[in-house]
Design a protein around this motif. Sequence first.
Motif, short mmCIF file in Angstrom:
data_model
loop_
_atom_site.label_atom_id
_atom_site.label_comp_id
_atom_site.label_asym_id
_atom_site.label_seq_id
_atom_site.Cartn_x
_atom_site.Cartn_y
_atom_site.Cartn_z
N SER A 140 41.80 56.37 41.31
CA SER A 140 40.76 55.34 41.35
C SER A 140 40.63 54.72 39.96
CB SER A 140 39.43 55.95 41.77
OG SER A 140 38.93 56.78 40.73
N ASP A 141 40.01 53.55 39.91
CA ASP A 141 39.78 52.90 38.62
C ASP A 141 38.92 53.78 37.72
OD1 ASP A 141 41.33 50.73 39.34
OD2 ASP A 141 39.62 49.50 39.94
N LEU A 164 42.67 54.58 30.57
CA LEU A 164 43.62 53.59 31.07
C LEU A 164 42.95 52.63 32.04
CD1 LEU A 164 46.60 55.96 31.96
CD2 LEU A 164 46.47 54.45 29.99
N THR A 165 43.54 51.45 32.17
CA THR A 165 43.21 50.54 33.26
C THR A 165 44.46 50.46 34.13
OG1 THR A 165 44.01 48.55 32.15
CG2 THR A 165 41.71 49.17 31.75
N ARG A 166 44.35 49.84 35.28
CA ARG A 166 45.50 49.68 36.15
C ARG A 166 46.63 48.92 35.44
NH1 ARG A 166 45.60 51.94 40.46
NH2 ARG A 166 43.36 52.17 40.56
N GLU A 167 46.27 47.95 34.61
CA GLU A 167 47.27 47.17 33.88
C GLU A 167 47.96 48.01 32.79
OE1 GLU A 167 44.04 45.98 34.40
OE2 GLU A 167 44.77 44.93 36.17
N ASP A 168 47.35 49.11 32.38
CA ASP A 168 47.92 49.99 31.35
C ASP A 168 48.95 50.98 31.88
OD1 ASP A 168 46.24 48.88 29.40
OD2 ASP A 168 44.67 50.38 29.78
#
Length: 85
Positions: A50-51, A59-63
């Motif tokens: 999950s986010d 981290l983020t999803r883009e990371d």
Amino acid sequence: MSIDPLHVQFVTPGLRNRIDLYFAERGQGFNAAAYIRPRLGSILRLDAMSDADLARCGLTREDILPFVFEDCFADTAPPKRWSGA
């Protein structure tokens, strides 16, 4: 000896496109599959989080892709968790 083909089901729609774009941005002239295959499990595990879970890891999803492949490509920016020492 025979090797069964690898069958992968991506958990998040568009993940394959994100992987392809990540490598396309880093240039041509190498076989991205050689980089992706051994790390695909890590990508899928992180993408399935999950986010909120990703945020607890910093981290983020883009990371996800830069994190998984951080040792493969030179980057002029320091990693997010770099302390600046």
